[in-house]
Design a protein around this motif. Sequence first.
Motif, PDB file in Angstrom:
ATOM      1  N   UNK A 105     -67.246  27.891 -18.983  1.00 22.04           N
ATOM      2  CA  UNK A 105     -66.796  27.102 -20.128  1.00 22.04           C
ATOM      3  C   UNK A 105     -67.951  26.297 -20.730  1.00 22.04           C
ATOM      4  N   UNK A 106     -68.722  25.660 -19.863  1.00 23.18           N
ATOM      5  CA  UNK A 106     -69.846  24.849 -20.361  1.00 23.18           C
ATOM      6  C   UNK A 106     -70.892  25.746 -21.017  1.00 23.18           C
ATOM      7  N   UNK A 107     -71.138  26.896 -20.375  1.00 22.59           N
ATOM      8  CA  UNK A 107     -72.100  27.842 -20.942  1.00 22.59           C
ATOM      9  C   UNK A 107     -71.675  28.261 -22.351  1.00 22.59           C
ATOM     10  N   UNK A 108     -70.406  28.591 -22.511  1.00 26.20           N
ATOM     11  CA  UNK A 108     -69.900  29.033 -23.810  1.00 26.20           C
ATOM     12  C   UNK A 108     -70.090  27.947 -24.870  1.00 26.20           C
ATOM     13  N   UNK A 109     -69.847  26.705 -24.470  1.00 29.40           N
ATOM     14  CA  UNK A 109     -70.012  25.572 -25.388  1.00 29.40           C
ATOM     15  C   UNK A 109     -71.471  25.272 -25.709  1.00 29.40           C
ATOM     16  N   UNK A 110     -72.276  25.223 -24.674  1.00 31.61           N
ATOM     17  CA  UNK A 110     -73.625  24.655 -24.810  1.00 31.61           C
ATOM     18  C   UNK A 110     -74.737  25.687 -24.977  1.00 31.61           C
ATOM     19  N   UNK A 111     -74.516  26.924 -24.534  1.00 33.70           N
ATOM     20  CA  UNK A 111     -75.635  27.870 -24.439  1.00 33.70           C
ATOM     21  C   UNK A 111     -75.445  29.146 -25.256  1.00 33.70           C
ATOM     22  N   UNK A 112     -74.183  29.577 -25.427  1.00 30.58           N
ATOM     23  CA  UNK A 112     -73.909  30.921 -25.946  1.00 30.58           C
ATOM     24  C   UNK A 112     -74.392  31.125 -27.384  1.00 30.58           C
ATOM     25  N   UNK A 113     -74.446  30.042 -28.178  1.00 30.07           N
ATOM     26  CA  UNK A 113     -74.845  30.191 -29.579  1.00 30.07           C
ATOM     27  C   UNK A 113     -76.218  30.851 -29.684  1.00 30.07           C
ATOM     28  N   UNK A 114     -77.123  30.515 -28.791  1.00 28.33           N
ATOM     29  CA  UNK A 114     -78.466  31.129 -28.824  1.00 28.33           C
ATOM     30  C   UNK A 114     -78.587  32.296 -27.836  1.00 28.33           C
ATOM     31  N   UNK A 115     -77.990  32.144 -26.665  1.00 26.82           N
ATOM     32  CA  UNK A 115     -78.241  33.120 -25.602  1.00 26.82           C
ATOM     33  C   UNK A 115     -77.161  34.189 -25.491  1.00 26.82           C
ATOM     34  N   UNK A 116     -76.134  34.119 -26.358  1.00 31.59           N
ATOM     35  CA  UNK A 116     -75.095  35.145 -26.355  1.00 31.59           C
ATOM     36  C   UNK A 116     -74.013  34.855 -25.313  1.00 31.59           C
ATOM     37  N   UNK A 117     -72.799  35.342 -25.573  1.00 32.25           N
ATOM     38  CA  UNK A 117     -71.665  35.076 -24.666  1.00 32.25           C
ATOM     39  C   UNK A 117     -71.920  35.584 -23.255  1.00 32.25           C
ATOM     40  N   UNK A 118     -72.694  36.660 -23.162  1.00 30.94           N
ATOM     41  CA  UNK A 118     -72.927  37.248 -21.837  1.00 30.94           C
ATOM     42  C   UNK A 118     -74.411  37.157 -21.456  1.00 30.94           C
ATOM     43  N   UNK A 166     -75.298  21.026 -14.804  1.00 30.41           N
ATOM     44  CA  UNK A 166     -76.460  21.904 -14.663  1.00 30.41           C
ATOM     45  C   UNK A 166     -76.233  22.906 -13.534  1.00 30.41           C
ATOM     46  N   UNK A 167     -75.743  22.422 -12.379  1.00 30.91           N
ATOM     47  CA  UNK A 167     -75.431  23.363 -11.277  1.00 30.91           C
ATOM     48  C   UNK A 167     -74.412  24.407 -11.733  1.00 30.91           C
ATOM     49  N   UNK A 168     -73.442  23.980 -12.529  1.00 27.49           N
ATOM     50  CA  UNK A 168     -72.395  24.911 -12.983  1.00 27.49           C
ATOM     51  C   UNK A 168     -72.976  26.009 -13.883  1.00 27.49           C
ATOM     52  N   UNK A 169     -73.851  25.608 -14.802  1.00 31.47           N
ATOM     53  CA  UNK A 169     -74.465  26.601 -15.698  1.00 31.47           C
ATOM     54  C   UNK A 169     -75.366  27.554 -14.906  1.00 31.47           C
ATOM     55  N   UNK A 170     -76.152  27.007 -13.986  1.00 31.78           N
ATOM     56  CA  UNK A 170     -77.032  27.862 -13.162  1.00 31.78           C
ATOM     57  C   UNK A 170     -76.171  28.841 -12.360  1.00 31.78           C
ATOM     58  N   UNK A 171     -75.079  28.335 -11.797  1.00 33.83           N
ATOM     59  CA  UNK A 171     -74.187  29.209 -11.017  1.00 33.83           C
ATOM     60  C   UNK A 171     -73.643  30.335 -11.898  1.00 33.83           C
ATOM     61  N   UNK A 195     -82.928  21.820 -21.760  1.00 32.75           N
ATOM     62  CA  UNK A 195     -81.789  22.416 -22.440  1.00 32.75           C
ATOM     63  C   UNK A 195     -80.638  21.422 -22.512  1.00 32.75           C
ATOM     64  N   UNK A 196     -79.660  21.565 -23.411  1.00 34.90           N
ATOM     65  CA  UNK A 196     -79.677  22.516 -24.523  1.00 34.90           C
ATOM     66  C   UNK A 196     -80.822  22.189 -25.494  1.00 34.90           C
ATOM     67  N   UNK A 197     -81.343  23.216 -26.099  1.00 37.49           N
ATOM     68  CA  UNK A 197     -82.481  23.101 -27.009  1.00 37.49           C
ATOM     69  C   UNK A 197     -82.200  22.041 -28.070  1.00 37.49           C
ATOM     70  N   UNK A 201     -82.286  17.648 -25.074  1.00 40.03           N
ATOM     71  CA  UNK A 201     -82.812  17.723 -23.712  1.00 40.03           C
ATOM     72  C   UNK A 201     -82.275  16.598 -22.827  1.00 40.03           C
ATOM     73  N   UNK A 202     -82.123  16.905 -21.570  1.00 37.49           N
ATOM     74  CA  UNK A 202     -81.707  15.945 -20.537  1.00 37.49           C
ATOM     75  C   UNK A 202     -80.391  15.240 -20.887  1.00 37.49           C
ATOM     76  N   UNK A 203     -79.467  16.022 -21.462  1.00 34.58           N
ATOM     77  CA  UNK A 203     -78.147  15.469 -21.786  1.00 34.58           C
ATOM     78  C   UNK A 203     -77.066  15.992 -20.846  1.00 34.58           C
ATOM     79  N   UNK A 204     -77.396  17.005 -20.044  1.00 37.74           N
ATOM     80  CA  UNK A 204     -76.402  17.558 -19.107  1.00 37.74           C
ATOM     81  C   UNK A 204     -76.371  16.710 -17.833  1.00 37.74           C
ATOM     82  N   UNK A 205     -75.210  16.656 -17.208  1.00 39.97           N
ATOM     83  CA  UNK A 205     -75.121  15.966 -15.914  1.00 39.97           C
ATOM     84  C   UNK A 205     -75.659  16.911 -14.834  1.00 39.97           C
ATOM     85  N   UNK A 206     -75.906  16.360 -13.651  1.00 32.89           N
ATOM     86  CA  UNK A 206     -76.368  17.204 -12.535  1.00 32.89           C
ATOM     87  C   UNK A 206     -75.349  18.312 -12.262  1.00 32.89           C
ATOM     88  N   UNK A 207     -74.068  17.920 -12.176  1.00 38.55           N
ATOM     89  CA  UNK A 207     -73.034  18.913 -11.869  1.00 38.55           C
ATOM     90  C   UNK A 207     -72.967  19.998 -12.956  1.00 38.55           C
TER      91      UNK A 207
END
Lengths: 214, 429
Positions: free
Chosen positions: A65-78, A135-140, A122-124, A127-133
């Motif tokens: 969910x976080x990836x879709x919100x924060x990352x997918x616009x540049x890096x794609x849904x998958x 970040x772990x969730x997106x990496x996972x 990230x997000x571009x 920067x440094x706006x994500x919480x630790x958790x």
Amino acid sequence: MLGLAKYIVSFSLIIFFINSSVASDRKFNLGQIATKEEITGWDIDVRPDGLGAPIGSGTALIGEEIYTEQCAACHGDFGEGADRWPALVGGEGSLASHDPEKTTGSYWPYASTIYDYIYRAMPYGVAQSLSYDETYEIVAYLLYMNDIIEEDFVLSNTNIGQIEMPNRDGFLLPDPRPDIINTQGNPCMKNCQVSTKIIGRARDIDVTPEDDNS
Amino acid sequence: MKKNNKNELSKLKNRNRRELLIGASSVGAVSLAPKNLLSQEANPENLPPNLPEWTQYLGDGVDVNPYGIPSEFEGHVIRRNVEWLTASAESSVNFTPLQDLEGIVTPNGLCFERHHGGVSVINPQDFRLMINGLVDREMIFTLDDLKRFPQTNKFYFLECAANGGMEWRGAQLNGCQYTFGMVHNVQYTGVKLSDILLETGLKDKAKWVLAEGSDSSGMTRSIPIEKILDDCIIAWAMNGEALRPEQGYPARLVVPGWEGNMWVKWIRRLEFGDKPYMTREETSKYTDLLASGKARMFTWVMDAKSVITSPCPEKPILSKGLHQLRGLAWSGRGKIKRVDVSIDGGKNWKTAQLHSPVLSKSLTRFTLPFEWNGEELKLQSRAIDETNYVQPTIDELQKIRGVNSIYHNNSIATWLISKNGKVDNVRLG
């Protein structure tokens, strides 16, 4: 008068020695001792062995969910990448091909680096706006999309240093250069045996920016 | 009375001339003025025996430009980028116009830019350099603190590891600027890191340093302690003035002879540790992928390289007869010892003249006079450094590294001079 001068000299020496002893073995006496709080605020790096990983955890299930919100616009849904933004997923087996695809899954040797980079940069533009958790969730989620961990695997500060990345052994050390040792400083100067046939022209490739000023 | 009239006339002329000048300069910014309108064609009325128009009237007074700018006729001398290379201008690169520069000093406003998260704007009062990890005293320094340390002033080239990266597979970009322009050379003023470490102390276990920027990319690179102690600098000035914002104002790391990505701009922190940190830049980027699919890591030194800056694709030959071939050479391993030039694609070589100063890990200027009588030429230059390393051909590099490396292409380029004097970037084989 002479006595006074001597007095001043010896007084100065005393001051000098007092200063040196206060400064212990500091040579210039410049700068301030950093407080623990100051260091904690800035010391955000995470090393491959997990050193520096902040306390926290996350799974791909939540990460999607976080990836879709924060990352997918540049890096794609998958994680396939949009426009010229980098792909984060795929590329397995492509590194020795004509078109190598260097993604977090196919190329990055350490999971810690993914955490470190996402948290610091990230997000571009935010920067440094994500919480630790978060970040772990997106990496996972990225590790899951690259088939490195299961969807319900709980990635955390205690195990991020133990994730086995597919390209962990893909890097060569140390630097073998100079790897071209051709002539020991005395290259051919006359009638050298080289091909001087033109096999390509930048003009024909035609990707050079047009510029009225040049 | 007659004299007064003459004075009035003169004043009037001056005013008209002034209005004309102001009018002309307000039409467009200096750098936008098309070169061919401004500088390519001479006005016969300004040539002998006529009196040139600028001779009779007063020019601008002092302070028209409190910070001076180049002549309006030099508007074409600018950094340029290749838009299709990157996704956004904030994480992108542009190129130094080497073809328009002389000597070895790159003017500050022409030093190529490479940012990963845009240019940070930092009030120097808010600048802090933190040093933590395996030191005796974890400390914080202000800019003023840094300026009170013993000072060092050194010329060094800074080259992006990806300079020439588009040319691995063939001649792609038709310009000296686009193929060699990710390099610049300035005099840095700063403090040696070895001096700062006298203040913090250093623990025996400290083997690596993480250098970290305060920009929005949080740029980080690992640097071995030997290099840090050898010649690394925290610099606050370039070419006699404060660093430009795009070069890391108010302070950056200088890592002489090593790839530009390590010269962390807007530096905020140095952490000392016992192992490398394996940051994004030194794993997923700035590693050299070989044909085998394995990649070289920690390839820091910039090997010897040279380029002919004139003639080149941007600088065609306009007339027959004598010309001065000009170029630049550099090596991350020390001084340039010699530069050879070929006009027949590498079959025969002549040694060029090196111009002083010839400094270690700095651009070095070379020239060679040559006659051009309308024939086709294949120009090449070949640098040899003080370690006797000879700049390789692309063929030699490809045999060992394949074509997927992106980084560290220091091969010899070929400029083809056609019979009409035009110059093209070509690949021989």
